[in-house]
Scaffold this motif. Structure first.
Motif, mmCIF file in Angstrom:
data_model
loop_
_atom_site.group_PDB
_atom_site.id
_atom_site.type_symbol
_atom_site.label_atom_id
_atom_site.label_comp_id
_atom_site.label_asym_id
_atom_site.label_seq_id
_atom_site.Cartn_x
_atom_site.Cartn_y
_atom_site.Cartn_z
ATOM 1 N N UNK A 112 32.710 14.413 -23.140
ATOM 2 C CA UNK A 112 33.204 13.107 -23.548
ATOM 3 C C UNK A 112 32.060 12.385 -24.251
ATOM 4 N N UNK A 113 32.111 12.361 -25.578
ATOM 5 C CA UNK A 113 31.065 11.731 -26.371
ATOM 6 C C UNK A 113 31.360 10.241 -26.484
ATOM 7 N N UNK A 114 30.424 9.427 -26.029
ATOM 8 C CA UNK A 114 30.598 7.977 -26.042
ATOM 9 C C UNK A 114 29.475 7.311 -26.831
ATOM 10 N N UNK A 115 29.748 6.125 -27.313
ATOM 11 C CA UNK A 115 28.747 5.376 -28.080
ATOM 12 C C UNK A 115 28.360 4.070 -27.409
ATOM 13 N N UNK A 116 29.016 3.764 -26.298
ATOM 14 C CA UNK A 116 28.660 2.565 -25.546
ATOM 15 C C UNK A 116 28.469 2.943 -24.098
ATOM 16 N N UNK A 117 27.412 2.534 -23.491
ATOM 17 C CA UNK A 117 26.359 1.746 -24.112
ATOM 18 C C UNK A 117 25.554 2.589 -25.097
ATOM 19 N N UNK A 118 25.064 1.936 -26.094
ATOM 20 C CA UNK A 118 24.281 2.626 -27.121
ATOM 21 C C UNK A 118 22.996 3.180 -26.516
ATOM 22 N N UNK A 119 22.617 4.366 -26.967
ATOM 23 C CA UNK A 119 21.372 4.968 -26.508
ATOM 24 C C UNK A 119 20.200 4.233 -27.132
ATOM 25 N N UNK A 120 19.131 4.086 -26.371
ATOM 26 C CA UNK A 120 17.863 3.603 -26.914
ATOM 27 C C UNK A 120 16.742 4.286 -26.139
ATOM 28 N N UNK A 175 17.817 10.994 -21.714
ATOM 29 C CA UNK A 175 18.738 9.943 -21.292
ATOM 30 C C UNK A 175 20.070 9.989 -22.015
ATOM 31 N N UNK A 176 20.414 11.152 -22.548
ATOM 32 C CA UNK A 176 21.663 11.293 -23.296
ATOM 33 C C UNK A 176 22.855 11.626 -22.399
ATOM 34 N N UNK A 177 22.588 12.089 -21.192
ATOM 35 C CA UNK A 177 23.663 12.408 -20.253
ATOM 36 C C UNK A 177 23.922 11.162 -19.412
ATOM 37 N N UNK A 178 25.106 10.601 -19.559
ATOM 38 C CA UNK A 178 25.450 9.371 -18.854
ATOM 39 C C UNK A 178 26.117 9.633 -17.513
ATOM 40 N N UNK A 179 26.873 10.722 -17.399
ATOM 41 C CA UNK A 179 27.540 11.018 -16.142
ATOM 42 C C UNK A 179 28.048 12.453 -16.160
ATOM 43 N N UNK A 180 28.158 13.044 -14.982
ATOM 44 C CA UNK A 180 28.836 14.330 -14.812
ATOM 45 C C UNK A 180 29.773 14.197 -13.618
ATOM 46 N N UNK A 196 21.514 10.557 -30.007
ATOM 47 C CA UNK A 196 20.539 9.563 -30.453
ATOM 48 C C UNK A 196 21.035 8.829 -31.695
ATOM 49 N N UNK A 197 21.848 9.509 -32.515
ATOM 50 C CA UNK A 197 22.396 8.871 -33.714
ATOM 51 C C UNK A 197 23.817 9.352 -33.954
ATOM 52 N N UNK A 198 24.638 8.476 -34.507
ATOM 53 C CA UNK A 198 25.988 8.873 -34.905
ATOM 54 C C UNK A 198 25.872 9.850 -36.062
#
Length: 109
Positions: free
Chosen positions: A85-93, A36-41, A55-57
């Motif tokens: 494009x590395x994003x932190x929001x929404x946070x991964x869980x 679930x680390x890939x948010x969009x392509x 998974x972690x900063x």
């Protein structure tokens, strides 16, 4: 996987997502898509933008993952360039993982 479940992927974007299943997180042994680390392509012309998180900063393996992502994405026919494009929001869980990833990691709901 993709945050916007309504988005219709183009054939090239679908091929990129399939290719990204080949990139395995070295610590967890599961691919980035199922984690679930890939948010969009988004593929525009010969360039693919991959929106993703980790998974972690401060992940020490970021450069390894970046190289692996660029390698598999640019192997897709018609894609010459890959922007990550590395994003932190929404946070991964862990809720973002597929059932496959949860079973593989021994996580029972």
């Amino acid at each position: 996987m993709i945050l916007d479940e309504e988005k219709q992927l183009t054939p090239a974007e679908s091929q990129v997502m399939k290719a990204l299943e080949m990139v395995i997180d070295p610590e967890l042994g599961i691919d980035l898509v199922n984690l679930g680390l890939i948010y969009d392509v988004t593929v525009t012309g010969d360039t693919c933008r991959v929106d993703m998180t980790l998974t972690t900063m401060g992940c020490p393996l970021t450069h390894v993952l970046d190289e692996a992502i660029k390698q598999v994405v640019t192997a897709v026919e018609g894609v010459e360039h890959c922007e990550i494009n590395l994003v932190w929001e929404p946070a991964w869980d862990m809720a973002k993982m597929t059932r496959y990833a949860k079973v593989a990691l021994g996580i029972h709901e």
